[in-house]
Design an enzyme around this catalytic site. Structure first.
Site, mmCIF file in Angstrom:
data_model
loop_
_atom_site.group_PDB
_atom_site.id
_atom_site.type_symbol
_atom_site.label_atom_id
_atom_site.label_comp_id
_atom_site.label_asym_id
_atom_site.label_seq_id
_atom_site.Cartn_x
_atom_site.Cartn_y
_atom_site.Cartn_z
ATOM 1 N N TYR A 140 0.871 -1.178 0.000
ATOM 2 C CA TYR A 140 0.000 0.000 0.000
ATOM 3 C C TYR A 140 0.899 1.216 0.000
ATOM 4 O O TYR A 140 1.692 1.409 0.918
ATOM 5 C CB TYR A 140 -0.931 0.011 1.222
ATOM 6 C CG TYR A 140 -1.843 1.219 1.226
ATOM 7 C CD1 TYR A 140 -2.785 1.394 0.217
ATOM 8 C CD2 TYR A 140 -1.745 2.198 2.208
ATOM 9 C CE1 TYR A 140 -3.617 2.508 0.197
ATOM 10 C CE2 TYR A 140 -2.574 3.317 2.200
ATOM 11 C CZ TYR A 140 -3.501 3.466 1.192
ATOM 12 O OH TYR A 140 -4.318 4.576 1.161
ATOM 13 N N ASP A 230 8.913 3.889 0.536
ATOM 14 C CA ASP A 230 7.747 4.376 1.255
ATOM 15 C C ASP A 230 7.990 4.086 2.731
ATOM 16 O O ASP A 230 7.811 2.964 3.196
ATOM 17 C CB ASP A 230 6.483 3.674 0.752
ATOM 18 C CG ASP A 230 5.239 4.167 1.480
ATOM 19 O OD1 ASP A 230 5.373 4.641 2.627
ATOM 20 O OD2 ASP A 230 4.142 4.062 0.918
ATOM 21 N N LYS A 258 2.435 9.624 8.594
ATOM 22 C CA LYS A 258 1.952 8.981 9.833
ATOM 23 C C LYS A 258 2.648 9.542 11.075
ATOM 24 O O LYS A 258 2.435 10.675 11.437
ATOM 25 C CB LYS A 258 2.160 7.468 9.746
ATOM 26 C CG LYS A 258 1.191 6.791 8.783
ATOM 27 C CD LYS A 258 1.085 5.306 9.089
ATOM 28 C CE LYS A 258 0.489 4.488 7.992
ATOM 29 N NZ LYS A 258 -0.932 4.298 8.056
HETATM 30 C C1 LIG Z 1 3.093 2.244 3.610
HETATM 31 C C2 LIG Z 1 2.091 3.351 3.509
HETATM 32 N N1 LIG Z 1 2.272 4.316 2.613
HETATM 33 C C3 LIG Z 1 1.423 5.354 2.494
HETATM 34 C C4 LIG Z 1 0.315 5.446 3.303
HETATM 35 C C5 LIG Z 1 -0.611 6.614 3.158
HETATM 36 O O1 LIG Z 1 -0.505 7.448 4.255
HETATM 37 P P1 LIG Z 1 -1.738 8.372 4.655
HETATM 38 O O2 LIG Z 1 -2.871 7.466 4.984
HETATM 39 O O3 LIG Z 1 -1.252 9.132 5.829
HETATM 40 O O4 LIG Z 1 -2.014 9.259 3.493
HETATM 41 C C6 LIG Z 1 0.064 4.453 4.247
HETATM 42 C C7 LIG Z 1 -1.141 4.509 5.103
HETATM 43 O O5 LIG Z 1 -1.595 3.535 5.659
HETATM 44 C C8 LIG Z 1 0.976 3.376 4.360
HETATM 45 O O6 LIG Z 1 0.774 2.386 5.245
#
Ligand SMILES: Cc1ncc(COP(=O)(O)O)c(C=O)c1O
Length: 435
Positions: A140, A230, A258
């Site tokens: 994700y 990421d 986060k």
């Molecule tokens: C690995 C990863 N990248 C990006 C995101 C997206 O972050 P946000 O929900 O703060 O936009 C998440 C959110 O769960 C994530 O787990």
């Protein structure tokens, strides 16, 4: 949590689709709204307390309402909440990230983890003049159009949301996580069009096999693609400098979010200065007779009314300060380890094949995997998903808030009592699902 919350959920569903704020929605008999949170716990509007392992989906490494974060937000709120202009908090936070995050020569702030990944990929496409992004099955990477792609049953790339243009899908490749051979083949076939390899260094709760991240680094070096980590989950959780510090592999760019904002909305793209400089706007010209004037964005447009928001930056600085001062990352992992040991031992006692996969900093309870190694989406999907989700729902019923079938997020302020209470609830939950 439970019946007393039904009226609130009914009220919410009139104005909020599905009475939800995103993609997470509990069944009606367990749905609730939060009234407040403190340290490791939350209270619903009907007054029920739950130990909270969701922690705003990992955005609260210090738990709820940490006094130092609250004080920093209050102090900044009195000085102004937002300026759309360079401010001290934003500068200080950027400097802190350059110091802490190994790949960060420069930083550009934005509003969320999704935005950070979206911009990181835009920068990669601009820098390479290429369009294609390689990601990994089951990852994700945020809510933007490039992130929401995976493989279907036949191994074809498919979108995970309606409304994504087909043109975007044509520019997304998906390989199995931890499979360097497939990644290398895709890079061979599409290398000249490949802008970026985008990876969660720990994908969900699946850890990278030795050499995998290094292999991706090599593939990027050979093909000229940009390596994007990421680190929205792993940043300031796996190590203060994220997975790149923990595994010693340097991406060109990384996305943070986060936990960075300590509970306030914040994201950041960090990485190579030459890449980040692409987002630098030109100064507004003094009008001259034949020259164009006005604001001029950099080659890569990256801007937002709330970017570098001082409230979020103040919360982020306070969070980093506490994490650094108190060895917070080690503490997070020790809470996770206690939880892992307790849950695995009560499950063993009850004869339920529950195991905690992933790092201690964000472990995930899975049922039915035995001792099989989890390396990718296919091996992860061999778990008993129904039982893993049922376990989560039964925990919620017993006053332990989790995202059923998902990882748990320890906070430094989870107490031993929070862990013990969770283990006790797990005993009831496992007994219920075993029956
Ligand atoms: C690995 C990863 N990248 C990006 C995101 C997206 O972050 P946000 O929900 O703060 O936009 C998440 C959110 O769960 C994530 O787990």
């Amino acid at each position: 949590v439970g019946g007393g919350d039904a009226a609130v959920i009914r009220r919410a569903s009139a104005a909020l689709p599905g009475a939800s704020l995103g993609s997470f929605r509990l069944p009606d008999d367990l749905a609730f709204a939060v009234a407040r949170g403190e340290a490791g716990c939350i209270w619903s509007t009907s007054g029920s307390r739950s130990v909270d392992w969701v922690m705003s989906c990992g955005a609260l490494p210090l738990g709820h309402a940490h006094p130092e974060v609250v004080a920093a937000i209050e102090a900044q709120a009195r000085r102004g909440a937002s300026f759309y202009q360079l401010n001290e908090q934003a500068i200080e936070l950027a400097e802190a990230l350059v110091r802490i995050v190994p790949c960060a020569e420069m930083v550009k702030l934005c509003g969320s983890g999704s935005e950070a990944m979206f911009y990181a990929l835009r920068i990669a496409r601009a820098a390479t003049g290429r369009d294609v992004v390689l990601k990994f099955a089951g990852s994700y990477l945020g809510a933007h159009d490039y992130g929401l792609h995976d493989l279907d049953q036949d191994g074809a790339v498919q979108t995970q949301s309606a409304g994504i243009p087909a043109g975007v899908t044509r520019d997304v490749l998906v390989a199995p996580f931890n499979d360097l051979k497939v990644a290398a083949r895709l890079v061979r076939e599409h290398g000249r069009r490949l802008a970026a390899i985008a990876v969660e260094p720990v994908q969900r709760a699946i850890e990278p096999a030795p050499g995998f991240l290094e292999g991706l680094r090599d593939l990027c070096d050979q093909s000229g693609a940009i390596l994007v980590f990421d680190e929205v989950v792993t940043g300031s959780r796996l190590a203060l400098g994220g997975a790149q510090e923990h595994y010693g592999v340097l991406p060109d760019l990384c996305a943070l979010g986060k936990g960075l904002g300590g509970g306030l909305p914040l994201g950041a793209v960090a990485g190579r200065a030459d890449l980040l400089e692409l987002t630098a706007p030109r100064a507004i010209d003094t009008p001259t007779p034949n020259a164009s004037t006005g604001a001029a964005p950099g080659p890569v447009y990256m801007s937002g009314s709330l970017n570098g928001n001082p409230l979020s930056c103040a919360a982020a600085l306070a969070t980093l300060r506490v994490l650094e001062r108190d060895g917070g990352v080690v503490h997070l992992a020790s809470v996770g380890r206690a939880l892992r040991r307790g849950l695995e031992s009560v499950a063993a006692e009850l004869g339920v094949p529950l195991r905690m996969i992933g790092p201690d900093a964000f472990p995930e309870p899975v049922i039915g995997l035995g001792s099989a190694t989890v390396t990718d989406l296919a091996s992860y999907e061999r778990r008993d998903q129904a039982a893993s989700v049922a376990f989560g729902l039964e925990l919620i019923r017993r006053g332990v808030f989790v995202f059923p079938g998902f990882k748990l997020y320890p906070a430094t302020t989870h107490s031993n009592d929070d862990v013990d209470e969770t283990i006790m609830a797990a005993r009831g939950a496992l007994t219920a699902i075993a029956g």
